[in-house]
Write an enzyme that holds these catalytic residues in place. Structure first.
Site, mmCIF file in Angstrom:
data_model
loop_
_atom_site.group_PDB
_atom_site.id
_atom_site.type_symbol
_atom_site.label_atom_id
_atom_site.label_comp_id
_atom_site.label_asym_id
_atom_site.label_seq_id
_atom_site.Cartn_x
_atom_site.Cartn_y
_atom_site.Cartn_z
ATOM 1 N N SER A 1 0.833 -1.194 0.000
ATOM 2 C CA SER A 1 0.000 0.000 0.000
ATOM 3 C C SER A 1 0.868 1.245 0.000
ATOM 4 O O SER A 1 2.060 1.200 0.347
ATOM 5 C CB SER A 1 -0.889 -0.003 1.260
ATOM 6 O OG SER A 1 -1.441 1.262 1.522
ATOM 7 N N TYR B 1 -3.359 -0.869 9.539
ATOM 8 C CA TYR B 1 -3.191 -1.138 8.112
ATOM 9 C C TYR B 1 -1.779 -0.775 7.656
ATOM 10 O O TYR B 1 -1.128 -1.539 6.932
ATOM 11 C CB TYR B 1 -4.236 -0.334 7.345
ATOM 12 C CG TYR B 1 -4.306 -0.599 5.859
ATOM 13 C CD1 TYR B 1 -4.991 -1.702 5.370
ATOM 14 C CD2 TYR B 1 -3.713 0.268 4.953
ATOM 15 C CE1 TYR B 1 -5.087 -1.939 4.003
ATOM 16 C CE2 TYR B 1 -3.803 0.040 3.589
ATOM 17 C CZ TYR B 1 -4.480 -1.057 3.122
ATOM 18 O OH TYR B 1 -4.561 -1.290 1.767
#
Length: 247
Positions: free
Chosen positions: A137, A150
């Site tokens: 990400s 995350y």
């Protein structure tokens, strides 16, 4: 462009019922692969399978059930390509995130990725070849608010890649990572639809001034998994319209 064809190859895409996973599965099917999509929501998987056609199969499975992964892999059998795309989102300030919430995100984005990669890699080693694609990400590159679990998980993917490259490459298995930018998916909408200021800030950050499509990540995964990428190994590939390079 035969180098980008993967005719007859078997691929597994976790999180394949929607979003990035569905985009990747769609591109793989178009490139000639037999694709097995995995996810928790059987209804979404069934709809995806109907959309993708006869070269797609599905299996409803919760990837956090780590003790059941070896049996799942045994049932699916040897594959040529594994894409670890299953994901969850937790939008919360770090000071409010509980240990349980933090761990639940790590279980999806790190523990299951390792377990699936380990088990499928055992079969890939036996056939002497394979491609594993990990999904990281933009949060592994830049700090962002309200995504501490995350961010931690997606940063850990880079360490996992390095070790897998060192151990698996001599056995014919390549391991690469894609870092998607801001892609038009249900998860993205969940994070931004009720936060227009955040969405505007993100768009300002992107030099090309547009959000990506799931197929953009699919084409990157195809390149990394196809003969065209046969000498590409250990790469961290942002697909982000330049967001990680511009301010």
């Amino acid at each position: 462009m035969d180098a980008f064809r993967i005719d007859g190859q078997r691929a597994v895409v976790t999180g394949g019922g929607s979003g990035l996973g569905l985009g990747i599965a769609k591109v793989f099917v178009e490139a000639g692969a037999e694709v097995f999509i995995i996810g928790r929501n059987e209804e979404k998987l069934r709809e995806a399978q109907q959309q993708l056609g006869e070269h797609c199969q599905y299996r409803a499975f919760d990837v956090t059930k780590l003790d059941e992964i070896p049996q799942l892999v045994k049932e699916i059998g040897t594959v040529d390509i594994l894409v670890n795309c299953a994901g969850v989102h937790l939008k919360k300030w770090a000071l409010d995130v509980t240990d349980e919430e933090f761990l639940s995100v790590l279980n999806v984005h790190v523990m299951s990725v390792f377990a699936l990669s380990r088990e499928f890699a055992k079969l890939m080693v036996a056939q002497g070849r394979g491609s594993i694609v990990l999904i990281s990400s933009m949060t592994a590159i830049m700090g962002m608010e309200q995504v501490v679990a995350y961010t931690t998980a997606k940063s850990a993917i880079l360490g996992l890649q390095r070790s897998l490259v060192a151990e698996l490459s001599p056995k014919g298995i390549r391991v690469n990572t894609i870092a998607p930018g801001w892609i038009d998916t249900p998860m993205f909408h969940k994070a931004t639809d009720n936060d227009p200021q955040r969405k505007a800030n993100i768009l300002r950050r992107i030099p090309m001034k547009s959000f990506g499509q799931p197929e953009d990540i699919g084409y990157a995964a195809l390149y990394l998994s196809s003969p065209a990428g046969s000498y590409v190994n250990g790469v961290f590939l942002p697909v982000d319209a330049g967001a990680s390079e511009a301010f």
